[in-house]
Design a protein around this motif. Structure first.
Motif, short mmCIF file in Angstrom:
data_model
loop_
_atom_site.label_atom_id
_atom_site.label_comp_id
_atom_site.label_asym_id
_atom_site.label_seq_id
_atom_site.Cartn_x
_atom_site.Cartn_y
_atom_site.Cartn_z
N ILE A 4 -5.32 -9.52 4.33
CA ILE A 4 -6.06 -9.14 3.13
C ILE A 4 -6.10 -7.62 2.95
CG2 ILE A 4 -7.46 -11.22 3.06
CD1 ILE A 4 -9.75 -9.58 4.30
N GLY A 5 -5.54 -6.89 3.89
CA GLY A 5 -5.53 -5.43 3.76
C GLY A 5 -4.65 -4.79 4.80
N ALA A 6 -4.25 -3.56 4.53
CA ALA A 6 -3.43 -2.81 5.48
C ALA A 6 -3.74 -1.33 5.33
CB ALA A 6 -1.94 -3.06 5.23
N GLU A 7 -3.70 -0.62 6.44
CA GLU A 7 -3.80 0.84 6.44
C GLU A 7 -2.42 1.40 6.74
OE1 GLU A 7 -7.01 3.59 8.46
OE2 GLU A 7 -5.36 3.26 9.88
N LYS A 27 11.64 -0.55 -7.13
CA LYS A 27 10.74 0.20 -8.03
C LYS A 27 9.49 0.66 -7.29
CE LYS A 27 12.39 -2.27 -12.13
NZ LYS A 27 12.08 -3.29 -13.17
N VAL A 28 8.94 -0.21 -6.46
CA VAL A 28 7.77 0.19 -5.66
C VAL A 28 8.15 1.29 -4.67
CG1 VAL A 28 5.97 -0.62 -4.08
CG2 VAL A 28 6.75 -2.10 -5.94
N LYS A 29 9.34 1.18 -4.10
CA LYS A 29 9.83 2.22 -3.18
C LYS A 29 9.92 3.56 -3.91
CE LYS A 29 12.28 3.68 0.52
NZ LYS A 29 11.77 3.76 1.91
N SER A 30 10.41 3.57 -5.12
CA SER A 30 10.53 4.82 -5.88
C SER A 30 9.18 5.48 -6.11
CB SER A 30 11.20 4.55 -7.23
OG SER A 30 12.53 4.12 -7.07
N GLU A 61 -2.45 -2.17 -5.24
CA GLU A 61 -1.99 -3.56 -5.20
C GLU A 61 -0.48 -3.68 -5.10
OE1 GLU A 61 -2.48 -7.72 -7.79
OE2 GLU A 61 -3.36 -5.84 -8.50
N ASP A 62 0.27 -2.81 -5.77
CA ASP A 62 1.73 -2.91 -5.71
C ASP A 62 2.25 -2.62 -4.31
OD1 ASP A 62 1.02 -0.21 -5.89
OD2 ASP A 62 2.82 0.34 -7.03
#
Length: 507
Positions: A179-182, A473-476, A199-200
């Protein structure tokens, strides 16, 4: 040609700048001149040899960020290492010249809401995670082959590229409980990612974390520890025909009769015995009601006088996890592996299964110097928690799979060099399945990563076009400079495919 020359000059120049920055840090840094550098850079899979520019051992997320800033300013690629049970040595860069950020110093574990929520730093071993969960009577689905291992920890890749285990059909993949990440980003910022924040990035983490940052901790929703789990193993002996009949019964049972609490695997080894192996979350009596009809189908064609065995035993959750480890874990191997996953709507035909077993029973004995196995896990069927997640909810593609094959061969003594004919043997296994009419529907599991897949091949087999394009796209957005790069890493939308450093795959 000029571009290649500039890349080569950059490769030579960057480590000096990086090392100057790293030596100013207050935590351990291993340079190529360090006495401990060589053993620290040995891959678990000794088939592969890579030479990182440096290895660092931060103790906090802030120290991870300092190391990433050093590498980013020097244009040196960064990879994270947590554990060592790697198939392609991507944790060493998968190429020469990367900065390796070893996460073994990040060991924190905290619980909220009476254990319902777990925050676990990524340097923990799976055994340590299991023990922490035991202390609050909770559990998570995860793999077992590296559990309690002295070399494998709670690696970001295992958790975020799937994290499949026998309980996953009932509980979901490990990444589905996240449910989450740091994360530490390419510019050294430390951010949180969840459905409420970034979120992305959280979407990308759950399926391809290594390309987007270094995960320093994950947050999971845990489950109540089951009161009883039944572990089982039924071993059969016969020939290619009997093995094919047992497998076809296994496949039919998987598609029509396997309830979600049943974790199941078909396993075949060089002595040409084949096994039904796994666990059932519940008592033995309920397990036998469900499973014994499949055992009887396999017994119809097997050699019941060949000394095979049957085993089913109720256990507590902790005892069950320990039982899955088996013999003491290896600290190294020398192997080549491939993965294929079948579609839930396109089962393997009888003709394909018979060809596959004929290949194993005829070609396997020709390679006595190899230690090999074929492992086929049940993923899907209606009711599977894995397949219940909508396809695009995470960057993990495989929400429509029934069976997952792992095709694996080691050198006989588990040491290099890997026998040259081992590649052809494993590739031949995969070719029988891929060349069949149903082969066009196959996919691959990225946690059994195959570094010999070509660029377009791994993109399609791991992600598929729609998810891969979205990942770019998220990487960019989050790593436009491609700081976190390695073979089979996601590249930004603007970057041309194929540019980068030479990849070394020691054959």
């Amino acid at each position: 040609m000029l571009l290649l020359l500039l890349l080569a000059l950059n490769t030579l120049a960057s480590p000096s700048q990086l090392q100057t920055c790293l030596t100013s840090l207050s935590f351990p840094v291993l340079l190529p001149s360090s006495p401990s550098y060589a053993p620290a850079c040995q891959a678990y899979n000794r088939r592969l040899t890579f030479l990182p520019s440096s290895v660092v051992y931060p103790r906090t997320p802030a120290e991870v960020a300092l190391a990433v800033r050093c590498a980013s300013s020097a244009s040196v690629p960064v990879v994270a290492r947590s554990g060592g049970h790697g198939y392609a040595a991507f944790a060493l860069g998968g190429q020469d010249g990367s900065l390796v950020v070893d996460l073994s110093g990040l060991k924190g574990v905290e619980f909220d809401n009476g254990g319902e929520v777990m925050h676990a730093q990524t340097g923990n071993r799976l055994g340590e995670i299991a023990s922490a969960l035991k202390s609050v009577g909770r559990a998570l689905p995860h793999g077992t082959c590296v559990l309690l291992s002295g070399v494998s920890r709670f690696p970001p890749r295992h958790a975020a590229f799937g994290g499949f285990g026998f309980a996953s059909r009932e509980w979901g993949l490990l990444l589905d409980r996240m449910i989450g990440a740091e994360l530490v980003l390419a510019d050294g910022r430390i951010v949180n990612a969840s459905l409420e924040e970034n979120e992305d990035l959280f979407w990308a983490v759950r399926g391809s974390v290594s390309s987007f940052g270094i995960a320093t901790s994950y947050t999971f929703l845990t489950l109540p520890e089951p009161p009883v789990t039944t572990a089982y193993s039924y071993v059969f002996s016969g020939n290619a025909s009997s093995a094919a009949q047992c497998f076809l019964a296994f496949q039919a049972f998987s598609a029509s009769s396997a309830p979600p609490p049943l974790g199941m695997q078909f396993f075949l080894i060089p002595d040409l015995t084949y096994e039904l192996f796994g666990s059932y979350t519940g008592p033995k009596a309920a397990f036998e009601d469900v499973f014994l009809p499949l055992v009887l189908e396999c017994e119809k064609t097997s050699d019941t006088h060949a000394g095979t065995h049957a085993f089913a035993q109720e256990m507590g959750w902790e005892a069950y996890l320990v039982s899955q480890v088996g013999t003491p874990p290896r600290v190294a191997d020398c192997f080549y592996a491939k993965s294929l996953m079948t579609s839930s709507t396109t089962p393997l035909s009888q003709q394909t299964v018979e060809k596959f077993m004929h290949y194993l029973f005829t070609e396997g004995p020709k390679h006595p110097h190899l230690a090999w196995f074929v492992e086929v896990d049940l993923y899907g069927r209606e009711g599977s928690a894995i397949n219940a997640v909508p396809k695009l909810d995470t960057a993990f593609r495989h929400r429509d799979r029934l069976l997952g094959f792992q095709l694996y061969a080691s050198s006989g003594n588990l040491r290099p060099p890997f026998p040259e004919d081992g590649y052809a043997f494993v590739d031949g296994m995969a070719e029988v399945l891929s060349a069949a009419p149903e082969g066009r529907t196959l996919a691959s599991y990225a946690n059994y990563v195959d570094p010999r897949l070509g660029q377009g091949e791994w993109e399609d087999m791991y992600y598929g076009g729609e998810i891969y394009d979205r990942l770019r796209k998220v990487k960019s957005k989050w790593d436009k400079g491609n700081v976190f790069r390695f073979p089979q890493g996601i590249v930004p939308s603007e970057e041309r495919e194929g540019e980068g450093r030479r990849v070394v795959d020691e054959l």
